[in-house]
Design an enzyme around this catalytic site. Structure first.
Site, PDB file in Angstrom:
ATOM      1  N   CYS A   2     -18.736 -54.731 143.586  1.00 29.63           N
ATOM      2  CA  CYS A   2     -18.414 -55.991 143.584  1.00 29.63           C
ATOM      3  C   CYS A   2     -17.765 -56.188 142.051  1.00 29.63           C
ATOM      4  O   CYS A   2     -18.336 -55.919 141.044  1.00 29.63           O
ATOM      5  CB  CYS A   2     -19.575 -56.782 143.575  1.00 29.63           C
ATOM      6  SG  CYS A   2     -20.484 -56.867 145.395  1.00 29.63           S
ATOM      7  N   ARG A  27     -12.922 -51.175 141.255  1.00 26.01           N
ATOM      8  CA  ARG A  27     -14.307 -50.963 141.203  1.00 26.01           C
ATOM      9  C   ARG A  27     -14.702 -50.705 142.584  1.00 26.01           C
ATOM     10  O   ARG A  27     -15.799 -50.172 142.741  1.00 26.01           O
ATOM     11  CB  ARG A  27     -14.993 -52.214 140.756  1.00 26.01           C
ATOM     12  CG  ARG A  27     -15.018 -52.676 139.250  1.00 26.01           C
ATOM     13  CD  ARG A  27     -15.455 -53.767 138.722  1.00 26.01           C
ATOM     14  NE  ARG A  27     -16.701 -53.907 138.985  1.00 26.01           N
ATOM     15  CZ  ARG A  27     -17.517 -53.768 138.099  1.00 26.01           C
ATOM     16  NH1 ARG A  27     -17.216 -53.648 136.819  1.00 26.01           N
ATOM     17  NH2 ARG A  27     -19.028 -53.927 137.969  1.00 26.01           N
ATOM     18  N   TRP A  74     -18.278 -55.510 147.486  1.00 24.72           N
ATOM     19  CA  TRP A  74     -18.761 -54.323 148.331  1.00 24.72           C
ATOM     20  C   TRP A  74     -19.988 -54.429 148.985  1.00 24.72           C
ATOM     21  O   TRP A  74     -21.080 -54.670 148.247  1.00 24.72           O
ATOM     22  CB  TRP A  74     -18.865 -53.329 147.090  1.00 24.72           C
ATOM     23  CG  TRP A  74     -19.030 -51.928 147.441  1.00 24.72           C
ATOM     24  CD1 TRP A  74     -17.814 -50.903 147.593  1.00 24.72           C
ATOM     25  CD2 TRP A  74     -20.207 -50.987 147.629  1.00 24.72           C
ATOM     26  NE1 TRP A  74     -18.357 -49.693 148.075  1.00 24.72           N
ATOM     27  CE2 TRP A  74     -19.723 -49.736 148.102  1.00 24.72           C
ATOM     28  CE3 TRP A  74     -21.464 -51.486 147.596  1.00 24.72           C
ATOM     29  CZ2 TRP A  74     -20.470 -48.620 148.181  1.00 24.72           C
ATOM     30  CZ3 TRP A  74     -22.352 -50.511 148.020  1.00 24.72           C
ATOM     31  CH2 TRP A  74     -21.945 -49.037 148.214  1.00 24.72           C
ATOM     32  N   ASN A  98     -23.145 -60.340 142.158  1.00 24.35           N
ATOM     33  CA  ASN A  98     -23.240 -58.850 142.184  1.00 24.35           C
ATOM     34  C   ASN A  98     -24.496 -58.539 142.061  1.00 24.35           C
ATOM     35  O   ASN A  98     -25.460 -59.011 141.366  1.00 24.35           O
ATOM     36  CB  ASN A  98     -22.324 -58.209 140.915  1.00 24.35           C
ATOM     37  CG  ASN A  98     -20.879 -58.392 140.984  1.00 24.35           C
ATOM     38  OD1 ASN A  98     -20.332 -59.046 141.890  1.00 24.35           O
ATOM     39  ND2 ASN A  98     -20.416 -58.120 139.853  1.00 24.35           N
ATOM     40  N   GLY A  99     -24.963 -57.690 142.710  1.00 20.93           N
ATOM     41  CA  GLY A  99     -26.103 -56.911 142.781  1.00 20.93           C
ATOM     42  C   GLY A  99     -26.980 -57.166 144.111  1.00 20.93           C
ATOM     43  O   GLY A  99     -26.232 -57.373 145.088  1.00 20.93           O
ATOM     44  N   GLU A 482     -17.946 -29.547 141.004  1.00 18.88           N
ATOM     45  CA  GLU A 482     -17.138 -30.796 140.553  1.00 18.88           C
ATOM     46  C   GLU A 482     -15.726 -30.542 141.374  1.00 18.88           C
ATOM     47  O   GLU A 482     -15.424 -31.665 141.938  1.00 18.88           O
ATOM     48  CB  GLU A 482     -17.027 -30.785 139.058  1.00 18.88           C
ATOM     49  CG  GLU A 482     -15.951 -31.709 138.553  1.00 18.88           C
ATOM     50  CD  GLU A 482     -16.289 -33.274 138.773  1.00 18.88           C
ATOM     51  OE1 GLU A 482     -17.299 -33.431 139.307  1.00 18.88           O
ATOM     52  OE2 GLU A 482     -15.454 -34.133 138.782  1.00 18.88           O
ATOM     53  N   LYS A 486     -14.490 -33.492 143.736  1.00 21.29           N
ATOM     54  CA  LYS A 486     -13.268 -34.194 143.634  1.00 21.29           C
ATOM     55  C   LYS A 486     -12.372 -34.101 144.824  1.00 21.29           C
ATOM     56  O   LYS A 486     -11.834 -35.030 145.429  1.00 21.29           O
ATOM     57  CB  LYS A 486     -12.589 -33.374 142.582  1.00 21.29           C
ATOM     58  CG  LYS A 486     -11.855 -34.085 141.449  1.00 21.29           C
ATOM     59  CD  LYS A 486     -12.362 -35.189 140.667  1.00 21.29           C
ATOM     60  CE  LYS A 486     -13.563 -35.994 141.038  1.00 21.29           C
ATOM     61  NZ  LYS A 486     -14.391 -36.344 139.789  1.00 21.29           N
ATOM     62  N   GLU A 489     -14.007 -36.603 147.857  1.00 23.56           N
ATOM     63  CA  GLU A 489     -14.042 -37.824 147.700  1.00 23.56           C
ATOM     64  C   GLU A 489     -12.711 -38.601 147.729  1.00 23.56           C
ATOM     65  O   GLU A 489     -12.674 -39.637 148.182  1.00 23.56           O
ATOM     66  CB  GLU A 489     -14.745 -38.520 146.490  1.00 23.56           C
ATOM     67  CG  GLU A 489     -13.746 -38.069 145.178  1.00 23.56           C
ATOM     68  CD  GLU A 489     -14.698 -38.684 143.716  1.00 23.56           C
ATOM     69  OE1 GLU A 489     -15.533 -39.883 144.141  1.00 23.56           O
ATOM     70  OE2 GLU A 489     -14.544 -37.982 142.669  1.00 23.56           O
ATOM     71  N   HIS A 505     -26.948 -15.687 150.592  1.00 18.96           N
ATOM     72  CA  HIS A 505     -28.094 -16.339 151.129  1.00 18.96           C
ATOM     73  C   HIS A 505     -27.910 -17.284 152.075  1.00 18.96           C
ATOM     74  O   HIS A 505     -29.025 -18.094 152.305  1.00 18.96           O
ATOM     75  CB  HIS A 505     -28.826 -16.760 149.815  1.00 18.96           C
ATOM     76  CG  HIS A 505     -29.336 -15.723 148.798  1.00 18.96           C
ATOM     77  ND1 HIS A 505     -30.365 -14.839 148.971  1.00 18.96           N
ATOM     78  CD2 HIS A 505     -28.760 -15.281 147.755  1.00 18.96           C
ATOM     79  CE1 HIS A 505     -30.289 -13.927 148.206  1.00 18.96           C
ATOM     80  NE2 HIS A 505     -29.306 -14.297 147.254  1.00 18.96           N
ATOM     81  N   LYS A 604     -16.222 -47.551 141.833  1.00 22.73           N
ATOM     82  CA  LYS A 604     -15.819 -46.923 140.691  1.00 22.73           C
ATOM     83  C   LYS A 604     -17.269 -47.057 139.697  1.00 22.73           C
ATOM     84  O   LYS A 604     -17.831 -46.123 138.971  1.00 22.73           O
ATOM     85  CB  LYS A 604     -15.001 -47.538 139.631  1.00 22.73           C
ATOM     86  CG  LYS A 604     -14.680 -47.112 138.421  1.00 22.73           C
ATOM     87  CD  LYS A 604     -14.249 -45.453 138.460  1.00 22.73           C
ATOM     88  CE  LYS A 604     -13.981 -44.975 137.283  1.00 22.73           C
ATOM     89  NZ  LYS A 604     -13.755 -43.635 137.366  1.00 22.73           N
TER      90      LYS A 604
HETATM   91  O1  M6R Z   1     -20.319 -44.100 135.668  1.00 20.75           O
HETATM   92  P1  M6R Z   1     -21.054 -43.117 136.117  1.00 20.75           P
HETATM   93  O2  M6R Z   1     -20.600 -41.814 135.211  1.00 20.75           O
HETATM   94  O3  M6R Z   1     -22.380 -43.290 135.621  1.00 20.75           O
HETATM   95  O4  M6R Z   1     -20.867 -42.764 137.430  1.00 20.75           O
HETATM   96  C1  M6R Z   1     -21.417 -41.549 138.134  1.00 20.75           C
HETATM   97  C2  M6R Z   1     -20.950 -41.464 139.431  1.00 20.75           C
HETATM   98  O5  M6R Z   1     -20.820 -42.743 140.438  1.00 20.75           O
HETATM   99  C3  M6R Z   1     -19.352 -40.914 139.308  1.00 20.75           C
HETATM  100  O6  M6R Z   1     -19.305 -39.872 138.514  1.00 20.75           O
HETATM  101  C4  M6R Z   1     -18.753 -40.745 140.487  1.00 20.75           C
HETATM  102  O7  M6R Z   1     -19.401 -39.468 141.134  1.00 20.75           O
HETATM  103  C5  M6R Z   1     -17.324 -40.258 140.777  1.00 20.75           C
HETATM  104  N1  M6R Z   1     -16.661 -40.932 141.618  1.00 20.75           N
HETATM  105  C6  M6R Z   1     -16.779 -38.976 140.754  1.00 20.75           C
HETATM  106  O8  M6R Z   1     -15.506 -38.912 140.765  1.00 20.75           O
END
Ligand code: M6R
Length: 609
Positions: A2, A27, A74, A98-99, A482, A486, A489, A505, A604
């Protein structure tokens, strides 16, 4: 997650807060709304679509005033709908939040007994009605707000306006970020500084459990006990341009191509001939790490993957045992803390709820010090850690973390060299060699980016796949993780990363000609082992996509595509081999037509648990 924007001014605030809201879109959100105070009445408009739709509604129906609040939601409690979208209104009050209010059910039941009827399913409306309820036994809205905030548990950042106080914006935070932007004869609040950069560069950062009463010419801050807090204003180190796409199609693309310069920034004035300068880590002393015996890293998502790479480097270069945990796991397990332990958090935003909660827990567990590697100066993690290493990636807007990750890796490498120097685990000659390698990083990054067209061609073969495996060995294993994160997501292709040695395994059962297997295969000491794993895939008909070094080119055939990348020092391979994986994910997402910068369901900055 949010986003909040609010303003009190002597001009129409609607355009200011709507611009701010657009700048918070990154965000992640599913609905949006605005409420202004116009001729002593609230004018509230909402949408379950994008902020652009809200802006059009404001144009069509009109919405203006000298005082206003706006929100991107959100969903946490209740589906995305106009009823659940903020601002919520109760009598003379309008609120954005927010929260998560954790005790909202009990509070709701009590308020219902007192005759309150709720329109939405949200915890926010419960908080609002609670403030409204306390107005009856309070002399001021401030008093009612403090009573309500002392009754709720959970997290909040709020902006509240009152019909009978036309120039006053009430705001508070606990567990969710909030900044106050200072103008001339006008003031603003927002979830982060990016929202307000078009109108100010001067900010007051609210601390945990602080309440602020903001008027056009005054900011009064107090604690939840009502006692005054004196706050200092700071200048933001970002400018309004930080969130422009420039000539790129997407923020993610821009941020991938910004990596040579973000890595250069991360290094600026931090390297000497055979050492990383002490002032690279804010708060550090010459002997802070002299007695260091254990390292614990905690982070989420991509930042967690950076931590996994950090483990390989810390153990190799400093000989100090290093543990890495996902923050949401760390905070609920009973960690055993060794002697002289350093607690490291890694985060782009510095506001990730689980990482922050882990830091707060760690402070009660007997760690000697805490250090955060973070991209946002002034964030909660930075303010609450003993030491800070700022990654200097610049604002990262795309939800998929790219330049934040590579600068986190570089920061971890610099930190490993600082610790190694204080512990005496590396000779000056060895440190000098590593630093010489690090200096090449920005220009090597450009070479890796120059493979963009080859990777686009690869992506066009790849984008229609439904599943994919990523393999790597040693320090390249977290890079495989990673790469998979990527891809999934932003392109929504199901992808999993594995340590290549784990293939036999279990995951090898998945291999057939429909299963693409991406192998991160730079020329390093584990190459021989990796080649055997590649053969295991080949023997079972799997389709291989190998990212390889020019020095040691693996053979391509009908089943195997090889993308050869510039040779580079082994220590830099995890950073540089991340780049083609980012590009692969980006191009697949574009081909699949997904929302690259704001992929579905993702936020974000994950400021709730
Ligand atoms: O702001 P942060 O680095 O703490 O965020 C952690 C994760 O939410 C963030 O890295 C998330 O996995 C990304 N969308 C990855 O691309």
């Amino acid at each position: 997650m949010c986003g909040i924007v609010g303003a009190t001014a002597q001009r129409n605030v609607a355009p200011i807060i709507l611009t701010g809201l657009s700048r918070l879109e990154y965000r992640g959100y599913d609905s949006a709304g605005i409420c202004t105070l116009e001729n002593d009445e609230f004018n509230c408009l909402k949408t379950t679509s994008k902020v652009a739709t809200l802006i059009n509604k404001v144009k069509e129906r009109g919405c203006k005033g000298f005082l206003g609040i706006a929100h991107t939601r959100w969903a946490t409690h209740g589906i995305p709908s106009e009823t659940n979208a903020h601002p919520h209104i109760c009598g003379n009050l309008a609120l954005v939040h927010n929260g998560i209010i954790e005790n909202f059910k009990e509070l709701k039941a009590k308020l219902q007994e007192k005759g309150y009827v709720f329109k939405s399913e949200t915890d926010t409306e419960v908080l609002l009605c609670l403030i409204h309820y306390h107005q009856q036994d309070s002399n001021s809205l401030k008093e009612a707000l403090l009573k309500a905030l002392n009754e709720v548990t959970g997290s909040y950042a709020i902006a509240l306006i009152n019909k009978s106080e036309p120039g006053v914006l009430y705001t508070a935070r606990s567990g969710s970020p909030l900044v106050i932007g200072l103008g001339i004869g006008e003031n603003f609040v927002a979830s982060d500084v990016l929202a307000l950069l078009p109108v100010t560069r001067r900010f007051i950062y609210l601390d945990e459990q602080e309440v602020a009463i903001v008027t056009t010419d005054k900011i009064d801050v107090c604690g939840l006990d009502g006692k005054e807090h004196i706050k200092k204003a700071q200048d933001a180190d970002l400018d309004a341009e930080s969130i422009s796409k420039g000539s790129f199609d997407h923020f993610m693309q821009k941020e991938i191509f910004e990596q040579p310069s973000s890595l250069r920034n991360t290094l600026t004035e931090r390297l000497d001939d055979d050492s990383v300068r002490l002032e690279t880590v804010i708060g550090l002393k010459k002997d802070s790490f002299k007695d260091l015996q254990n390292i614990q890293i905690v982070a989420c998502g991509t930042s967690f993957h950076a931590g996994l790479v950090g483990k390989y480097w810390f153990e190799e270069l400093t000989h100090i045992p290093c543990n890495v945990d996902i923050a949401s796991e760390y905070r609920y397990r009973h960690a055993v803390v060794g002697n002289n332990s350093l607690f490291i958090t890694i985060s782009q935003s510095g506001e990730t709820a689980d990482t922050l909660a882990s830091l707060r827990l760690a402070k009660t567990q007997g760690y000697k010090n805490s250090l955060c590697i973070c991209n946002v100066n002034g964030s909660s993690l930075v303010r609450e850690s003993d030491f800070t290493l700022l990654t200097r990636a610049g604002a990262e807007i795309g939800v998929a973390s790219t330049k934040a990750f590579t600068t986190q890796l570089l920061s971890l490498l610099m930190l490993a060299l600082i610790i190694a120097e204080q512990k005496g685990s590396l000779t000056a000659q060895k440190r000098h060699e590593l630093i010489e390698s690090i200096r090449q990083l920005p220009s090597l990054c450009e070479k890796f980016l120059s493979k963009d067209k080859d990777i686009l061609a690869l992506a066009s073969e790849f984008a229609d796949k439904h599943h994919c495996l990523f393999l790597g060995r040693g320090v390249m294993y977290p890079i495989a993780l990673e790469g998979a994160l990527k891809l999934k997501e932003i392109s929504y292709i199901h992808a999993e990363g594995y340590a290549a040695g784990e293939l036999k395994h279990g995951p090898i059962a998945l291999i057939d000609r429909n299963m693409p297997v991406v192998v991160v295969a730079p020329d390093n000491a584990l190459m021989g082992k990796l080649v055997s794993n590649i053969e295991e895939v080949r023997a079972r008909g799997g389709k291989l996509y190998i990212f390889n070094s020019e020095e040691h080119v693996l053979k391509a055939d009908t089943q195997t595509k090889v993308i050869s990348l510039s040779d580079c020092p082994e220590i830099l391979q995890p950073i540089l081999f991340t780049i083609p994986l980012q590009l692969l994910a980006y191009h697949c997402a574009v081909i699949n037509g997904t929302d690259v910068d704001q992929p579905r369901n993702l936020a974000k900055s994950v400021t709730v648990e």
